[in-house]
Design a protein around this motif. Structure first.
Motif, mmCIF file in Angstrom:
data_model
loop_
_atom_site.group_PDB
_atom_site.id
_atom_site.type_symbol
_atom_site.label_atom_id
_atom_site.label_comp_id
_atom_site.label_asym_id
_atom_site.label_seq_id
_atom_site.Cartn_x
_atom_site.Cartn_y
_atom_site.Cartn_z
ATOM 1 N N ARG A 77 -5.452 4.896 2.724
ATOM 2 C CA ARG A 77 -4.533 5.339 3.770
ATOM 3 C C ARG A 77 -4.734 4.492 5.026
ATOM 4 N NH1 ARG A 77 -6.064 9.705 5.790
ATOM 5 N NH2 ARG A 77 -8.025 9.927 4.657
ATOM 6 N N GLU A 104 -8.700 4.073 5.489
ATOM 7 C CA GLU A 104 -9.579 4.965 4.744
ATOM 8 C C GLU A 104 -10.690 4.155 4.083
ATOM 9 O OE1 GLU A 104 -9.240 7.735 0.681
ATOM 10 O OE2 GLU A 104 -7.506 6.622 1.439
ATOM 11 N N HIS A 121 -4.274 5.417 -5.762
ATOM 12 C CA HIS A 121 -5.241 5.565 -4.677
ATOM 13 C C HIS A 121 -5.437 4.241 -3.946
ATOM 14 C CE1 HIS A 121 -9.419 7.207 -3.288
ATOM 15 N NE2 HIS A 121 -8.546 7.123 -2.298
ATOM 16 N N ALA A 122 -4.468 3.891 -3.118
ATOM 17 C CA ALA A 122 -4.624 2.791 -2.163
ATOM 18 C C ALA A 122 -5.071 3.408 -0.841
ATOM 19 C CB ALA A 122 -3.309 2.047 -1.985
ATOM 20 N N ARG A 126 0.822 4.219 -2.905
ATOM 21 C CA ARG A 126 0.549 5.628 -2.591
ATOM 22 C C ARG A 126 1.730 6.514 -2.965
ATOM 23 N NH1 ARG A 126 -1.598 2.951 1.780
ATOM 24 N NH2 ARG A 126 0.213 3.441 3.096
ATOM 25 N N THR A 127 2.945 6.022 -2.778
ATOM 26 C CA THR A 127 4.133 6.797 -3.165
ATOM 27 C C THR A 127 4.141 7.082 -4.660
ATOM 28 O OG1 THR A 127 5.434 5.896 -1.333
ATOM 29 C CG2 THR A 127 6.663 6.780 -3.205
ATOM 30 N N GLY A 175 0.825 -1.206 0.000
ATOM 31 C CA GLY A 175 0.000 0.000 0.000
ATOM 32 C C GLY A 175 0.857 1.253 0.000
ATOM 33 N N ALA A 176 1.934 1.259 0.786
ATOM 34 C CA ALA A 176 2.823 2.418 0.813
ATOM 35 C C ALA A 176 3.484 2.627 -0.548
ATOM 36 C CB ALA A 176 3.878 2.235 1.908
#
Length: 330
Positions: free
Chosen positions: A78, A92, A75-76, A70-71, A66-67
């Motif tokens: 939070r 999220e 849109h994974a 997002r990097t 997931g990180a």
């Protein structure tokens, strides 16, 4: 007094993170894994609790992948709080409109365009260092699910030695096609059920099993899905559009449209056989019979691939022989 259930423990943990005294909750879904999801809300605020028993579903891969997504600007969800030791995440809420419940022939081009744009970003910008390789051993292990679970447990047949020899040759063919492609970030389950209509679109979920794998794998997942089928002409056009636009964006895709079509077909066969095996395993190991209802869809995908790829003729003969001897388990 009975011990609290995992759901009760997860809710108590999440409420401690949020500090809420008034709230409501409901089960969002449980999937083919051991994970469960709950939506918790208070007023206008909504969050998702993931409950992943750590002995079965460690959350660290979910946090890591997931990180990475997002990097890269994707849109994974939070992560607001995490307790990896207990297997609880507070996430999220990406909403309640997964692609597979929203897609129709009229909106498919628009929604898939967003999904393919996200996939181009995924395959070109997401960090792949340290990801497991989708190597020959992993591909073969997945293919073995078909004879081990579907043939032996569901059709209740034992392949002959000659059939197993042919099966081994088929597996070698499929693995060669998979490994001869460019290897990129591979979500490994990039299907409409795991994409949420959201802003920005799409929201991406269920990514924890990502690997470094074949570039055709995720596009095939998107269009040859367990829950939705599309006319083959439309699928071919979407896949060709992905090739053309991906090449323009610098992705290592084939220059030949025919090679790309064959690559997608044979990559799809590996996945379809794997999924049929997984659905049988879920039925007989995990006691979730409903997944087998979608097996005919995957046999239809196999039939379509066999019809236009002569090298798959041995698979056609094997399936016909096995189907003729099947004795469906009750």
């Amino acid at each position: 007094m009975s011990a609290p259930t995992r759901r009760e423990e997860a809710l108590e943990w999440a409420l401690g993170q949020l500090g809420w005294t008034q709230w409501s909750s409901k089960t969002v879904s449980s999937d083919a894994s051991f994970r469960s999801y709950y939506r918790i809300g208070s007023g206008a605020d909504r969050f998702i609790i993931m409950d992943a028993p750590p002995e079965h579903e460690p959350v660290q891969p979910f946090l890591d992948i997931g990180a990475r997504l997002r990097t890269a600007g994707l849109h994974a969800p939070r992560v607001l709080a995490a307790d990896p030791a207990r297997g609880f995440l507070l996430l999220e809420d990406l909403g309640s409109r997964p692609y597979h419940l929203v897609l129709d022939p009229a909106n498919a081009d628009e929604l898939f365009d967003d999904a393919l744009q996200a996939l181009r970003v995924m395959q070109s910008r997401v960090e792949t260092e340290g990801l497991p390789a989708y190597d020959a051993a992993r591909l073969l292990q997945e293919l073995a699910l078909f004879p081990d679970w579907f043939l032996r447990c569901h059709w209740r047949i034992e392949p002959t030695d000659a059939e197993l020899d042919d099966w081994d040759l088929l597996c070698a063919l499929l693995i060669r096609w998979a490994l001869d492609q460019a290897q990129v970030f591979c979500h490994r389950d990039y299907m409409p059920r795991n994409l949420m209509v959201s802003t920005p679109n799409p929201g991406i979920i269920d990514f924890q099993d990502a690997v470094l794998g074949p570039i055709s794998y995720d596009p095939v997942c998107l269009f040859r899905d367990a829950f939705l089928s599309w006319p083959s002409e439309r699928v071919d056009a979407w896949l060709e559009s992905y090739r053309v636009r991906g090449l323009a964006a610098g992705l290592p895709l084939p220059e030949s449209s025919d090679l790309w079509r064959r690559t997608c077909d044979l990559m799809g066969v590996q996945r379809h056989l794997k999924v049929i095996g997984i659905f049988a395993r879920i039925r007989y190991r995990d006691r979730k019979p409903e997944y087998l209802d979608d097996v005919p869809r995957f046999f239809a995908y196999l039939d379509a691939a066999i019809a236009r790829n002569p090298e798959l003729a041995p698979l056609e003969r094997l399936i016909a022989a096995w189907k003729g001897r099947r004795q469906l388990a009750q």
